[in-house]
Write a protein that holds these residues in place. Structure first.
Motif, PDB file in Angstrom:
ATOM      1  N   LEU A 176       0.826  -1.210   0.000  1.00  0.00           N
ATOM      2  CA  LEU A 176       0.000   0.000   0.000  1.00  0.00           C
ATOM      3  C   LEU A 176       0.860   1.258   0.000  1.00  0.00           C
ATOM      4  N   ARG A 177       1.734   1.326   0.992  1.00  0.00           N
ATOM      5  CA  ARG A 177       2.602   2.501   1.119  1.00  0.00           C
ATOM      6  C   ARG A 177       3.944   2.154   0.489  1.00  0.00           C
ATOM      7  N   LEU A 178       3.980   2.172  -0.822  1.00  0.00           N
ATOM      8  CA  LEU A 178       5.146   1.720  -1.570  1.00  0.00           C
ATOM      9  C   LEU A 178       6.381   2.528  -1.167  1.00  0.00           C
ATOM     10  N   GLU A 179       7.500   1.844  -1.032  1.00  0.00           N
ATOM     11  CA  GLU A 179       8.794   2.478  -0.736  1.00  0.00           C
ATOM     12  C   GLU A 179       8.779   3.293   0.552  1.00  0.00           C
ATOM     13  N   GLN A 180       7.930   2.912   1.499  1.00  0.00           N
ATOM     14  CA  GLN A 180       7.925   3.633   2.776  1.00  0.00           C
ATOM     15  C   GLN A 180       8.265   2.668   3.897  1.00  0.00           C
ATOM     16  N   ASP A 181       8.870   3.204   4.955  1.00  0.00           N
ATOM     17  CA  ASP A 181       9.343   2.360   6.038  1.00  0.00           C
ATOM     18  C   ASP A 181       8.262   2.198   7.114  1.00  0.00           C
ATOM     19  N   TYR A 182       7.923   0.936   7.383  1.00  0.00           N
ATOM     20  CA  TYR A 182       6.860   0.620   8.349  1.00  0.00           C
ATOM     21  C   TYR A 182       7.187   1.187   9.732  1.00  0.00           C
ATOM     22  N   ASP A 183       8.424   0.951  10.172  1.00  0.00           N
ATOM     23  CA  ASP A 183       8.779   1.357  11.538  1.00  0.00           C
ATOM     24  C   ASP A 183       8.902   2.872  11.692  1.00  0.00           C
ATOM     25  N   PHE A 184       9.375   3.519  10.636  1.00  0.00           N
ATOM     26  CA  PHE A 184       9.448   4.995  10.680  1.00  0.00           C
ATOM     27  C   PHE A 184       8.035   5.567  10.859  1.00  0.00           C
ATOM     28  N   ARG A 185       7.066   4.944  10.208  1.00  0.00           N
ATOM     29  CA  ARG A 185       5.687   5.429  10.329  1.00  0.00           C
ATOM     30  C   ARG A 185       5.106   5.107  11.707  1.00  0.00           C
ATOM     31  N   ILE A 186       5.397   3.919  12.220  1.00  0.00           N
ATOM     32  CA  ILE A 186       4.950   3.577  13.587  1.00  0.00           C
ATOM     33  C   ILE A 186       5.508   4.593  14.586  1.00  0.00           C
ATOM     34  N   ASN A 187       6.786   4.962  14.391  1.00  0.00           N
ATOM     35  CA  ASN A 187       7.446   5.871  15.332  1.00  0.00           C
ATOM     36  C   ASN A 187       6.837   7.269  15.338  1.00  0.00           C
ATOM     37  N   GLN A 188       6.179   7.665  14.262  1.00  0.00           N
ATOM     38  CA  GLN A 188       5.617   9.010  14.181  1.00  0.00           C
ATOM     39  C   GLN A 188       4.734   9.335  15.390  1.00  0.00           C
ATOM     40  N   ARG A 189       3.836   8.398  15.694  1.00  0.00           N
ATOM     41  CA  ARG A 189       2.876   8.679  16.766  1.00  0.00           C
ATOM     42  C   ARG A 189       3.549   8.613  18.135  1.00  0.00           C
ATOM     43  N   LYS A 190       4.542   7.736  18.245  1.00  0.00           N
ATOM     44  CA  LYS A 190       5.305   7.638  19.500  1.00  0.00           C
ATOM     45  C   LYS A 190       6.077   8.956  19.717  1.00  0.00           C
ATOM     46  N   TRP A 191       6.741   9.441  18.669  1.00  0.00           N
ATOM     47  CA  TRP A 191       7.507  10.688  18.799  1.00  0.00           C
ATOM     48  C   TRP A 191       6.590  11.867  19.108  1.00  0.00           C
ATOM     49  N   ALA A 192       5.413  11.869  18.496  1.00  0.00           N
ATOM     50  CA  ALA A 192       4.472  12.963  18.769  1.00  0.00           C
ATOM     51  C   ALA A 192       4.094  12.965  20.252  1.00  0.00           C
ATOM     52  N   MET A 193       3.710  11.788  20.763  1.00  0.00           N
ATOM     53  CA  MET A 193       3.265  11.717  22.155  1.00  0.00           C
ATOM     54  C   MET A 193       4.416  12.035  23.111  1.00  0.00           C
ATOM     55  N   GLU A 194       5.619  11.595  22.774  1.00  0.00           N
ATOM     56  CA  GLU A 194       6.771  11.905  23.626  1.00  0.00           C
ATOM     57  C   GLU A 194       7.050  13.411  23.668  1.00  0.00           C
ATOM     58  N   ALA A 195       6.643  14.099  22.608  1.00  0.00           N
ATOM     59  CA  ALA A 195       6.844  15.553  22.577  1.00  0.00           C
ATOM     60  C   ALA A 195       5.666  16.298  23.218  1.00  0.00           C
ATOM     61  N   GLY A 196       4.638  15.556  23.648  1.00  0.00           N
ATOM     62  CA  GLY A 196       3.493  16.210  24.278  1.00  0.00           C
ATOM     63  C   GLY A 196       2.378  16.563  23.307  1.00  0.00           C
ATOM     64  N   ILE A 197       2.392  15.925  22.144  1.00  0.00           N
ATOM     65  CA  ILE A 197       1.323  16.148  21.161  1.00  0.00           C
ATOM     66  C   ILE A 197       0.433  14.900  21.142  1.00  0.00           C
ATOM     67  N   LEU A 198      -0.882  15.098  21.118  1.00  0.00           N
ATOM     68  CA  LEU A 198      -1.805  13.958  21.026  1.00  0.00           C
ATOM     69  C   LEU A 198      -1.691  13.329  19.638  1.00  0.00           C
ATOM     70  N   ALA A 199      -1.882  12.008  19.565  1.00  0.00           N
ATOM     71  CA  ALA A 199      -1.684  11.331  18.281  1.00  0.00           C
ATOM     72  C   ALA A 199      -2.941  10.594  17.836  1.00  0.00           C
ATOM     73  N   GLU A 200      -3.086  10.528  16.516  1.00  0.00           N
ATOM     74  CA  GLU A 200      -4.180   9.747  15.925  1.00  0.00           C
ATOM     75  C   GLU A 200      -3.610   8.660  15.011  1.00  0.00           C
TER      76      GLU A 200
END
Ligand code: SAM
Ligand code: MD0
Ligand code: SF4
Length: 354
Positions: A176-200
């Motif tokens: 589906l997400r051709l040429e994109q990294d699964y773990d980099f995308r998973i980390n997005q929401r973790k990094w957001a929450m660690e910075a104090g931003i709510l994640a969806e």
């Protein structure tokens, strides 16, 4: 294994369900079972949120994208008219959405290299500009970005960061997400929450995934601690490799909404106007959604994502129209201070890493 009615009752009463039990709920298809699932989801939602719904305005401010997702109309290789709104235009759209009564503005873009350049300078500057003008919530949906951008987005005033995994199956993800990294995308929401931003987080329905995969996505989204979680039915798009997939009706999305509500009582769960337009509002609220997303002002040359045009210029996705429909359903739109309280309560629970 208990029967479906028993599972519904247990989830409604707050018991955790195992993954096979969640799968059994998602597999339920008798009319009685499914309508009880929706009824229980409504009871849970109303117990937690009363008769208040939240409404989100949608500003798809740049449709340029460097990615080539197989399911998406805006993929790089699709030939279409693209636009990029100026900062001034985005500020005007955001203030007029605030004046019209939405609780939040969702600033969404394709992965537009111009917004990513120079440490995401244009993106961060845009969010800061909107923050200076409006008091409502701000969500940013910019795709997958570098870790060091999150504290800057927080400081600029972003309340939410949205980035959907689509599927929690690595193999399907790679198709589906051709040429994109699964773990980099998973980390997005973790990094957001660690910075104090709510994640969806969000899942797509109707892309060839199994019932078990759907159940797994729901549980993974719930366990990740994201404060907002969603399901959207895939809508086939002209000019894409998935153009000819036979569209799914929305039943599995509605079941996913109900099951998310039964499992995760107090999460924000959207019903999007971007799948079936305004015709899909009531069914999603009746399945337990408590947020209406993808409200788009008419005649502004703004697009939706899954439904680039549906109901936009007839005004049926406008704030007034949606508010009227909500009132007709006996519900009310939450005030901005009620919404702000929800954000503050939820932010206080984030485990911020400084
Ligand atoms: N470009 C950013 C990204 O991909 O994260 C943000 C916007 S993206 C267009 C928002 C979401 O719209 C996608 O993550 C996907 O879940 C949904 N979407 C895109 N195309 C869709 C389609 N054809 N049918 C249903 N949902 C779709
Ligand atoms: C929606 N079209 O809410 C929007 C979009 C991006 N944060 C959201 C998928 O349906
Ligand atoms: Fe680009 Fe987002 Fe569409 Fe993927 S889903 S092609 S990242 S706009």
């Amino acid at each position: 294994m208990s029967d479906v009615f028993d599972l519904i009752k247990r989830a409604e009463n707050g018991s955790a369900l195992t993954l096979p039990e969640v799968e059994a709920l998602m597999a339920a298809d008798s009319e009685d079972e499914v309508s009880e699932m929706y009824a229980a989801a409504r009871r849970v939602r109303d117990r937690v949120f009363g008769n208040k719904l939240f409404i989100y305005g949608f500003v798809y401010f740049s449709t340029y994208c460097k990615n080539n997702c197989a399911f998406c109309y805006y993929r790089r290789t699709n030939d279409l008219h693209r636009y990029r709104k100026t900062k001034d235009e985005v500020l005007k759209l955001s203030t007029s959405l605030e004046d019209a009564g939405v609780n939040l503005v969702d600033l969404t873009m394709g992965e537009d290299p111009r917004m990513y350049a120079d440490g995401h300078r244009n993106l961060i500057d845009l969010v800061q500009g909107v923050r200076d003008e409006v008091d409502i919530g701000i969500m940013v949906s910019p795709g997958a970005i570098e870790k060091d951008a999150f504290p800057k987005l927080r400081d600029a005033g972003a309340d939410w960061f949205a980035c959907y995994q689509e599927t929690h199956d690595r193999e399907l993800f790679s198709k589906l997400r051709l040429e994109q990294d699964y773990d980099f995308r998973i980390n997005q929401r973790k990094w957001a929450m660690e910075a104090g931003i709510l994640a969806e987080d969000g899942m797509l329905v109707g892309l060839g995934e199994s019932v078990a995969e759907r159940a797994e996505a729901i549980v993974k989204m719930g366990e990740s601690g994201c404060d907002q979680i969603r399901a959207m039915t895939f809508v086939p798009q002209k000019g894409t490799p998935m153009e000819t997939i036979v569209p799914h009706d929305s039943t599995d999305e509605l079941k996913a909404i109900a099951v998310m509500r039964l499992l995760y009582h107090d999460r924000l769960i959207p019903g999007s106007l971007d799948v079936e337009g305004i015709a899909g509002l009531k069914t999603r609220v009746d399945a337990g959604a408590n947020v209406i997303t993808s409200i788009i002002p008419p005649y502004e040359e703004l697009a939706g994502v899954a439904q680039p045009e549906l109901n936009i210029n007839d005004g049926h996705r406008s704030v007034d129209y949606v508010i009227n429909m909500i009132e007709d359903m006996g519900k009310h739109v939450a005030s901005n201070s009620e919404y702000r309280n929800v954000l503050n309560e939820r932010k206080a629970k984030l485990k911020v890493v400084s």
